[in-house]
Design a protein around this motif. Sequence first.
Motif, PDB file in Angstrom:
ATOM      1  N   SER B   3       0.830  -1.237   0.064  1.00 59.41           N
ATOM      2  CA  SER B   3      -0.087   0.007  -0.051  1.00 59.41           C
ATOM      3  C   SER B   3       0.981   1.222   0.093  1.00 59.41           C
ATOM      4  CB  SER B   3      -0.886   0.084   1.159  1.00 59.41           C
ATOM      5  OG  SER B   3      -0.098  -0.232   2.451  1.00 59.41           O
ATOM      6  N   LEU B   4       0.159   2.350  -0.385  1.00 59.80           N
ATOM      7  CA  LEU B   4       0.980   3.721  -0.040  1.00 59.80           C
ATOM      8  C   LEU B   4       0.376   4.704   0.785  1.00 59.80           C
ATOM      9  CD1 LEU B   4       3.046   5.596  -1.330  1.00 59.80           C
ATOM     10  CD2 LEU B   4       1.660   6.243  -2.979  1.00 59.80           C
ATOM     11  N   VAL B   5       0.774   4.806   1.749  1.00 59.77           N
ATOM     12  CA  VAL B   5       0.284   5.815   2.901  1.00 59.77           C
ATOM     13  C   VAL B   5       1.272   7.038   3.004  1.00 59.77           C
ATOM     14  CG1 VAL B   5      -0.535   5.821   5.414  1.00 59.77           C
ATOM     15  CG2 VAL B   5      -0.921   3.790   3.844  1.00 59.77           C
ATOM     16  N   ILE B   6       0.742   8.063   2.927  1.00 57.06           N
ATOM     17  CA  ILE B   6       1.249   9.441   3.170  1.00 57.06           C
ATOM     18  C   ILE B   6       0.748  10.218   4.136  1.00 57.06           C
ATOM     19  CG2 ILE B   6       2.648  11.449   2.343  1.00 57.06           C
ATOM     20  CD1 ILE B   6       2.968  10.154  -0.230  1.00 57.06           C
ATOM     21  N   GLU B   7       1.083  10.624   5.210  1.00 55.82           N
ATOM     22  CA  GLU B   7       0.384  11.515   6.121  1.00 55.82           C
ATOM     23  C   GLU B   7       0.434  12.665   5.665  1.00 55.82           C
ATOM     24  OE1 GLU B   7      -0.623  11.514   9.931  1.00 55.82           O
ATOM     25  OE2 GLU B   7      -0.488   9.269   9.290  1.00 55.82           O
ATOM     26  N   GLY B   8      -0.903  13.393   5.940  1.00 53.31           N
ATOM     27  CA  GLY B   8      -1.099  14.794   5.516  1.00 53.31           C
ATOM     28  C   GLY B   8      -0.678  15.537   6.331  1.00 53.31           C
ATOM     29  N   ILE B  15      -2.274  10.606   1.439  1.00 54.62           N
ATOM     30  CA  ILE B  15      -2.643   9.726   0.623  1.00 54.62           C
ATOM     31  C   ILE B  15      -2.687   8.155   1.220  1.00 54.62           C
ATOM     32  CG2 ILE B  15      -1.381   8.202  -1.211  1.00 54.62           C
ATOM     33  CD1 ILE B  15      -1.600  11.376  -2.081  1.00 54.62           C
ATOM     34  N   ASN B  16      -3.924   7.542   0.699  1.00 50.44           N
ATOM     35  CA  ASN B  16      -3.993   6.286   1.570  1.00 50.44           C
ATOM     36  C   ASN B  16      -4.575   5.438   0.230  1.00 50.44           C
ATOM     37  OD1 ASN B  16      -4.646   4.086   3.028  1.00 50.44           O
ATOM     38  ND2 ASN B  16      -5.912   5.162   4.111  1.00 50.44           N
ATOM     39  N   PHE B  17      -3.596   4.552  -0.324  1.00 55.82           N
ATOM     40  CA  PHE B  17      -3.900   3.784  -1.465  1.00 55.82           C
ATOM     41  C   PHE B  17      -3.670   2.263  -0.835  1.00 55.82           C
ATOM     42  CE2 PHE B  17      -2.078   6.436  -4.918  1.00 55.82           C
ATOM     43  CZ  PHE B  17      -3.202   7.533  -4.845  1.00 55.82           C
ATOM     44  N   GLN B  18      -4.709   1.451  -0.857  1.00 54.73           N
ATOM     45  CA  GLN B  18      -4.786   0.002  -0.185  1.00 54.73           C
ATOM     46  C   GLN B  18      -5.060  -0.620  -1.263  1.00 54.73           C
ATOM     47  OE1 GLN B  18      -3.832  -0.552   2.894  1.00 54.73           O
ATOM     48  NE2 GLN B  18      -3.820   1.624   3.639  1.00 54.73           N
ATOM     49  N   PRO B  19      -4.312  -1.301  -2.091  1.00 51.40           N
ATOM     50  CA  PRO B  19      -4.442  -2.237  -3.230  1.00 51.40           C
ATOM     51  C   PRO B  19      -5.267  -3.317  -2.992  1.00 51.40           C
ATOM     52  CG  PRO B  19      -2.280  -2.045  -2.906  1.00 51.40           C
ATOM     53  CD  PRO B  19      -2.734  -1.153  -2.035  1.00 51.40           C
ATOM     54  N   MET B  22      -8.735  -2.558  -2.933  1.00 50.30           N
ATOM     55  CA  MET B  22      -9.283  -1.642  -4.091  1.00 50.30           C
ATOM     56  C   MET B  22      -9.548  -0.371  -3.697  1.00 50.30           C
ATOM     57  SD  MET B  22      -8.869  -3.155  -7.252  1.00 50.30           S
ATOM     58  CE  MET B  22      -8.601  -4.999  -7.803  1.00 50.30           C
ATOM     59  N   ASP B  23      -9.010   0.007  -2.771  1.00 55.80           N
ATOM     60  CA  ASP B  23      -9.716   1.308  -2.029  1.00 55.80           C
ATOM     61  C   ASP B  23      -8.531   2.225  -2.116  1.00 55.80           C
ATOM     62  OD1 ASP B  23     -11.588   2.998  -0.810  1.00 55.80           O
ATOM     63  OD2 ASP B  23     -10.991   2.198   1.187  1.00 55.80           O
ATOM     64  N   PHE B  24      -8.728   3.441  -2.405  1.00 52.99           N
ATOM     65  CA  PHE B  24      -7.843   4.799  -2.816  1.00 52.99           C
ATOM     66  C   PHE B  24      -8.357   6.064  -2.378  1.00 52.99           C
ATOM     67  CE2 PHE B  24      -7.216   0.994  -5.598  1.00 52.99           C
ATOM     68  CZ  PHE B  24      -5.706   0.823  -5.660  1.00 52.99           C
ATOM     69  N   GLU B  25      -7.564   6.755  -1.609  1.00 50.45           N
ATOM     70  CA  GLU B  25      -8.181   7.785  -1.142  1.00 50.45           C
ATOM     71  C   GLU B  25      -7.002   9.254  -1.163  1.00 50.45           C
ATOM     72  OE1 GLU B  25     -11.087   7.980   1.944  1.00 50.45           O
ATOM     73  OE2 GLU B  25     -10.023   9.709   2.890  1.00 50.45           O
ATOM     74  N   ILE B  26      -7.428  10.267  -1.689  1.00 44.80           N
ATOM     75  CA  ILE B  26      -6.410  11.329  -1.507  1.00 44.80           C
ATOM     76  C   ILE B  26      -7.393  12.408  -0.919  1.00 44.80           C
ATOM     77  CG2 ILE B  26      -4.957  13.141  -2.512  1.00 44.80           C
ATOM     78  CD1 ILE B  26      -4.629  11.368  -5.050  1.00 44.80           C
ATOM     79  N   SER B  27      -6.861  13.001   0.459  1.00 43.51           N
ATOM     80  CA  SER B  27      -7.673  13.955   0.903  1.00 43.51           C
ATOM     81  C   SER B  27      -7.027  15.287   1.954  1.00 43.51           C
ATOM     82  CB  SER B  27      -8.435  13.144   1.911  1.00 43.51           C
ATOM     83  OG  SER B  27      -7.663  12.515   2.999  1.00 43.51           O
ATOM     84  N   GLY B  28      -7.710  16.384   1.871  1.00 40.16           N
ATOM     85  CA  GLY B  28      -6.840  17.354   2.701  1.00 40.16           C
ATOM     86  C   GLY B  28      -6.620  18.630   1.571  1.00 40.16           C
ATOM     87  N   GLU B  29      -5.773  19.241   2.096  1.00 40.04           N
ATOM     88  CA  GLU B  29      -5.139  20.342   1.581  1.00 40.04           C
ATOM     89  C   GLU B  29      -4.061  20.078   0.477  1.00 40.04           C
ATOM     90  OE1 GLU B  29      -5.468  24.094   2.285  1.00 40.04           O
ATOM     91  OE2 GLU B  29      -6.993  24.040   3.569  1.00 40.04           O
ATOM     92  N   SER B  30      -3.972  20.788  -0.772  1.00 38.21           N
ATOM     93  CA  SER B  30      -3.095  20.533  -1.713  1.00 38.21           C
ATOM     94  C   SER B  30      -2.618  21.717  -2.224  1.00 38.21           C
ATOM     95  CB  SER B  30      -3.365  19.577  -2.836  1.00 38.21           C
ATOM     96  OG  SER B  30      -2.238  19.158  -3.718  1.00 38.21           O
TER      97      SER B  30
END
Lengths: 184, 134
Positions: B3-8, B15-19, B22-30
């Motif tokens: 998986s790919l997990v990056i703290e915001g 970033i929370n990619f859980q292959p 099959m669940d992928f999420e990008i959230s917060g401020e960019s």
Amino acid sequence: MINPNNFTFDIHQKMRENNVLLAFTGEFDMKIINALITSVKLKLVEVEEAARIQKKVYNVMVDCLETIFHSYETAQRKNASYNSFSIFTLSRDAGFYYLISGNYIFNDTMEARKKQIDKINALNTDGKKALFRDYIVDDTIADQDSDLAMLNIAIKSGNVLGYEFKKVDANNSFYIFQVKIKIL
Amino acid sequence: MTSLVIEGTDLTPSINFQPEKMDFEISGESRPENVRKFYEPVMEWIDNYKLFLEANKPKQGEKLVFKFKFQYFNSTSAKFLTSVIAKLDAIRQDLLPVEIEWYYDSPDIDMKNSGEEFSKMFAMPFRLFSIELM
């Protein structure tokens, strides 16, 4: 030199008369920009009841501040003698919020800046959106990130972008950029 | 595939990619100081995931759900989000159904419009959700 007490009092009075909610002048680095963004977020909660307008002012303001920073970075890359002393104000009256930035630019970049804003102002909403799509899929069309930010500001504010150049000397002008957001 | 997990942070999204799910999420401020530096590893991960899917054919009926839950993204981030969505579109066309869920804070009309614009750009249906993010 002007009496500093009088000068401070005059500024304070002028800011009150013009409903200035926030003003900052100085060098805009990322730390300052982040501090301003946080201050405005809190200020808007205090003065603006409509969450929709709070959001819109916030969205436009972040792009405005980042545009000042991009201009500063670009100008300094070109010429280290660039004067980075800039200003940003947020004010409101009964009908609009006003976001105004001011920063020095080199005179030889003034025409390009004018053309860029005039081109955006000449487009209708769909035209602006179409140009934004072109910019984000093709890196070669927009000159720099500030082109994209400027277009985004125009789309989100829904108003014509205002500008003025005050000539300072043979090399520099002070560039004032104004965005209006209608209070619905 | 890991998986790919990056703290915001205040400037960068989570970033929370859980292959596996099959669940992928990008959230917060960019609004990262260096947008390219932030998004490049994310895009590289998606490229590798596509290769993984090509080598490990998805089962019948499987679908990928990708959630965007932004409070704000700046215009430079929009360029990189376009690339992310283009990669998802390629997965959708070649490998398996992709469902994009676009969440926006209910008063944030600009964020809603951005979801609609991206959907139009890729002729890809987005499911739009109005929620309380603030």
